[in-house]
Design a protein around this motif. Structure first.
Motif, PDB file in Angstrom:
ATOM      1  N   HIS A  21      -9.831  12.738 -10.444  1.00 16.85           N
ATOM      2  CA  HIS A  21      -9.138  13.262  -9.274  1.00 16.85           C
ATOM      3  C   HIS A  21      -9.901  12.858  -8.020  1.00 16.85           C
ATOM      4  O   HIS A  21     -11.098  12.574  -8.065  1.00 16.85           O
ATOM      5  N   PHE A  22      -9.182  12.814  -6.913  1.00 19.58           N
ATOM      6  CA  PHE A  22      -9.799  12.512  -5.630  1.00 19.58           C
ATOM      7  C   PHE A  22     -10.447  13.774  -5.075  1.00 19.58           C
ATOM      8  O   PHE A  22      -9.988  14.885  -5.326  1.00 19.58           O
ATOM      9  N   ASN A  23     -11.512  13.595  -4.306  1.00 19.12           N
ATOM     10  CA  ASN A  23     -12.173  14.711  -3.623  1.00 19.12           C
ATOM     11  C   ASN A  23     -11.573  14.896  -2.235  1.00 19.12           C
ATOM     12  O   ASN A  23     -10.825  14.042  -1.751  1.00 19.12           O
ATOM     13  N   GLU A  28      -5.949  11.098   2.961  1.00 17.61           N
ATOM     14  CA  GLU A  28      -4.811  11.969   2.644  1.00 17.61           C
ATOM     15  C   GLU A  28      -3.755  11.244   1.805  1.00 17.61           C
ATOM     16  O   GLU A  28      -3.147  11.831   0.919  1.00 17.61           O
ATOM     17  N   TYR A  29      -3.539   9.971   2.072  1.00 21.07           N
ATOM     18  CA  TYR A  29      -2.560   9.190   1.305  1.00 21.07           C
ATOM     19  C   TYR A  29      -2.849   9.284  -0.195  1.00 21.07           C
ATOM     20  O   TYR A  29      -1.949   9.520  -0.998  1.00 21.07           O
ATOM     21  N   TRP A  30      -4.125   9.102  -0.599  1.00 21.30           N
ATOM     22  CA  TRP A  30      -4.490   9.144  -2.005  1.00 21.30           C
ATOM     23  C   TRP A  30      -4.404  10.565  -2.557  1.00 21.30           C
ATOM     24  O   TRP A  30      -3.956  10.776  -3.682  1.00 21.30           O
ATOM     25  N   ARG A  31      -4.820  11.547  -1.768  1.00 22.58           N
ATOM     26  CA  ARG A  31      -4.731  12.946  -2.227  1.00 22.58           C
ATOM     27  C   ARG A  31      -3.277  13.338  -2.459  1.00 22.58           C
ATOM     28  O   ARG A  31      -2.978  14.111  -3.366  1.00 22.58           O
ATOM     29  N   ASN A  32      -2.362  12.818  -1.653  1.00 17.80           N
ATOM     30  CA  ASN A  32      -0.944  13.146  -1.817  1.00 17.80           C
ATOM     31  C   ASN A  32      -0.356  12.601  -3.116  1.00 17.80           C
ATOM     32  O   ASN A  32       0.685  13.069  -3.570  1.00 17.80           O
ATOM     33  N   LEU A  33      -0.999  11.613  -3.723  1.00 20.61           N
ATOM     34  CA  LEU A  33      -0.550  11.072  -5.014  1.00 20.61           C
ATOM     35  C   LEU A  33      -1.220  11.765  -6.198  1.00 20.61           C
ATOM     36  O   LEU A  33      -0.882  11.505  -7.345  1.00 20.61           O
ATOM     37  N   ASP A  34      -2.157  12.635  -5.913  1.00 22.75           N
ATOM     38  CA  ASP A  34      -3.012  13.230  -6.938  1.00 22.75           C
ATOM     39  C   ASP A  34      -2.514  14.622  -7.326  1.00 22.75           C
ATOM     40  O   ASP A  34      -2.401  15.513  -6.488  1.00 22.75           O
ATOM     41  N   PHE A  36      -4.091  16.920  -8.762  1.00 21.45           N
ATOM     42  CA  PHE A  36      -5.131  17.903  -8.456  1.00 21.45           C
ATOM     43  C   PHE A  36      -4.876  18.566  -7.108  1.00 21.45           C
ATOM     44  O   PHE A  36      -5.060  19.761  -6.955  1.00 21.45           O
ATOM     45  N   TRP A  37      -4.439  17.796  -6.117  1.00 22.81           N
ATOM     46  CA  TRP A  37      -4.193  18.316  -4.772  1.00 22.81           C
ATOM     47  C   TRP A  37      -2.765  18.803  -4.591  1.00 22.81           C
ATOM     48  O   TRP A  37      -2.496  19.621  -3.714  1.00 22.81           O
ATOM     49  N   LYS A  38      -1.846  18.326  -5.401  1.00 21.80           N
ATOM     50  CA  LYS A  38      -0.456  18.747  -5.286  1.00 21.80           C
ATOM     51  C   LYS A  38      -0.187  20.043  -6.040  1.00 21.80           C
ATOM     52  O   LYS A  38       0.876  20.623  -5.916  1.00 21.80           O
ATOM     53  N   GLY A  39      -1.152  20.479  -6.857  1.00 23.11           N
ATOM     54  CA  GLY A  39      -1.033  21.771  -7.532  1.00 23.11           C
ATOM     55  C   GLY A  39      -0.182  21.779  -8.774  1.00 23.11           C
ATOM     56  O   GLY A  39       0.301  22.816  -9.187  1.00 23.11           O
ATOM     57  N   GLY A  40       0.008  20.654  -9.409  1.00 30.54           N
ATOM     58  CA  GLY A  40       0.797  20.661 -10.635  1.00 30.54           C
ATOM     59  C   GLY A  40       0.617  19.388 -11.425  1.00 30.54           C
ATOM     60  O   GLY A  40       0.261  18.346 -10.898  1.00 30.54           O
ATOM     61  N   GLY A  41       0.829  19.495 -12.706  1.00 32.49           N
ATOM     62  CA  GLY A  41       0.730  18.336 -13.581  1.00 32.49           C
ATOM     63  C   GLY A  41      -0.692  18.097 -14.046  1.00 32.49           C
ATOM     64  O   GLY A  41      -1.648  18.594 -13.468  1.00 32.49           O
ATOM     65  N   PRO A  42      -0.820  17.334 -15.105  1.00 29.61           N
ATOM     66  CA  PRO A  42      -2.153  17.060 -15.650  1.00 29.61           C
ATOM     67  C   PRO A  42      -2.945  16.104 -14.748  1.00 29.61           C
ATOM     68  O   PRO A  42      -2.363  15.325 -13.991  1.00 29.61           O
ATOM     69  N   LEU A  43      -4.264  16.182 -14.846  1.00 21.98           N
ATOM     70  CA  LEU A  43      -5.099  15.231 -14.118  1.00 21.98           C
ATOM     71  C   LEU A  43      -4.899  13.835 -14.695  1.00 21.98           C
ATOM     72  O   LEU A  43      -4.498  13.672 -15.842  1.00 21.98           O
ATOM     73  N   ARG A  44      -5.170  12.833 -13.899  1.00 22.74           N
ATOM     74  CA  ARG A  44      -5.044  11.439 -14.327  1.00 22.74           C
ATOM     75  C   ARG A  44      -6.120  11.101 -15.351  1.00 22.74           C
ATOM     76  O   ARG A  44      -7.238  11.586 -15.265  1.00 22.74           O
ATOM     77  N   SER A  45      -5.773  10.249 -16.317  1.00 17.89           N
ATOM     78  CA  SER A  45      -6.733   9.818 -17.331  1.00 17.89           C
ATOM     79  C   SER A  45      -7.234   8.422 -17.021  1.00 17.89           C
ATOM     80  O   SER A  45      -6.483   7.577 -16.534  1.00 17.89           O
ATOM     81  N   ARG A  46      -8.513   8.193 -17.326  1.00 13.71           N
ATOM     82  CA  ARG A  46      -9.146   6.885 -17.174  1.00 13.71           C
ATOM     83  C   ARG A  46      -9.860   6.557 -18.474  1.00 13.71           C
ATOM     84  O   ARG A  46     -10.341   7.450 -19.171  1.00 13.71           O
ATOM     85  N   TYR A  47      -9.947   5.251 -18.778  1.00 11.95           N
ATOM     86  CA  TYR A  47     -10.530   4.800 -20.026  1.00 11.95           C
ATOM     87  C   TYR A  47     -11.525   3.680 -19.757  1.00 11.95           C
ATOM     88  O   TYR A  47     -11.160   2.637 -19.202  1.00 11.95           O
ATOM     89  N   PHE A  48     -12.787   3.899 -20.132  1.00  7.16           N
ATOM     90  CA  PHE A  48     -13.829   2.886 -20.024  1.00  7.16           C
ATOM     91  C   PHE A  48     -13.848   2.098 -21.330  1.00  7.16           C
ATOM     92  O   PHE A  48     -13.748   2.686 -22.406  1.00  7.16           O
ATOM     93  N   HIS A  49     -13.995   0.772 -21.243  1.00  7.14           N
ATOM     94  CA  HIS A  49     -13.965  -0.088 -22.418  1.00  7.14           C
ATOM     95  C   HIS A  49     -15.286  -0.831 -22.575  1.00  7.14           C
ATOM     96  O   HIS A  49     -15.967  -1.114 -21.577  1.00  7.14           O
ATOM     97  N   THR A  62      -1.807   6.198  -8.590  1.00  9.84           N
ATOM     98  CA  THR A  62      -3.087   6.018  -7.906  1.00  9.84           C
ATOM     99  C   THR A  62      -3.834   4.798  -8.430  1.00  9.84           C
ATOM    100  O   THR A  62      -4.792   4.352  -7.821  1.00  9.84           O
ATOM    101  N   TRP A  63      -3.395   4.262  -9.551  1.00 13.05           N
ATOM    102  CA  TRP A  63      -4.067   3.111 -10.148  1.00 13.05           C
ATOM    103  C   TRP A  63      -3.423   1.796  -9.725  1.00 13.05           C
ATOM    104  O   TRP A  63      -4.116   0.825  -9.433  1.00 13.05           O
ATOM    105  N   VAL A  64      -2.148   1.749  -9.719  1.00 14.95           N
ATOM    106  CA  VAL A  64      -1.316   0.597  -9.349  1.00 14.95           C
ATOM    107  C   VAL A  64      -1.735  -0.723  -9.995  1.00 14.95           C
ATOM    108  O   VAL A  64      -1.587  -1.778  -9.421  1.00 14.95           O
ATOM    109  N   GLY A  65      -2.287  -0.662 -11.205  1.00 21.13           N
ATOM    110  CA  GLY A  65      -2.525  -1.857 -12.001  1.00 21.13           C
ATOM    111  C   GLY A  65      -3.617  -2.797 -11.537  1.00 21.13           C
ATOM    112  O   GLY A  65      -3.667  -3.940 -11.983  1.00 21.13           O
TER     113      GLY A  65
END
Length: 133
Positions: A21-23, A28-34, A36-49, A62-65
């Protein structure tokens, strides 16, 4: 002993799903997609390889590939004392690393935070083996 270890390894990064999640200091643009800040839905997942890459779930706005790589940096004073220890993704701000009481990991900087999901129930997982009675 593992619960007292404070230096994250590449293996630790690759062995867990990480919630992202963003701090507050993030734009604000990134927080609005998160969620965590919108108050609903699961946090985003990230995977290290193991190859040094980092990915996210498909459809993550927030990743946009974009391509990402990471490195773990540890420098020592003498043989045992760690002078600095951090994880860096691309050329973005380095993230401080610390271990939580449940043995999971937290990595963060002023813009974003990554938290490993405790998985004591998984064979070889981290965390104390709590039993549900």
């Amino acid at each position: 002993m593992d619960g007292k270890r404070t230096r994250v390894t590449k293996y630790d990064l690759c062995d867990h799903v990480w919630q992202f999640h963003f701090n507050k200091e993030a734009p604000e643009y990134w927080r609005n997609l998160d969620h965590f800040w919108k108050g609903g839905g699961p946090l985003r997942s990230r995977y290290f390889h193991p190859d040094g890459s980092l990915t996210a779930d498909s459809g993550d706005k927030t990743w946009v590939g974009h391509e990402s790589c990471y490195c773990v940096v540890t420098s020592y004073i003498g043989e045992e004392k760690i002078r600095e220890h951090y994880v860096r993704i691309n050329r973005w701000a380095s993230m401080s690393v610390y271990r939580k009481q449940d043995w999971s990991w937290n990595m963060s900087n002023h813009l974003y935070c990554y938290s490993s999901i405790p998985d004591a129930d998984k064979h070889g997982g981290t965390g104390p083996p709590f039993r549900v009675v």
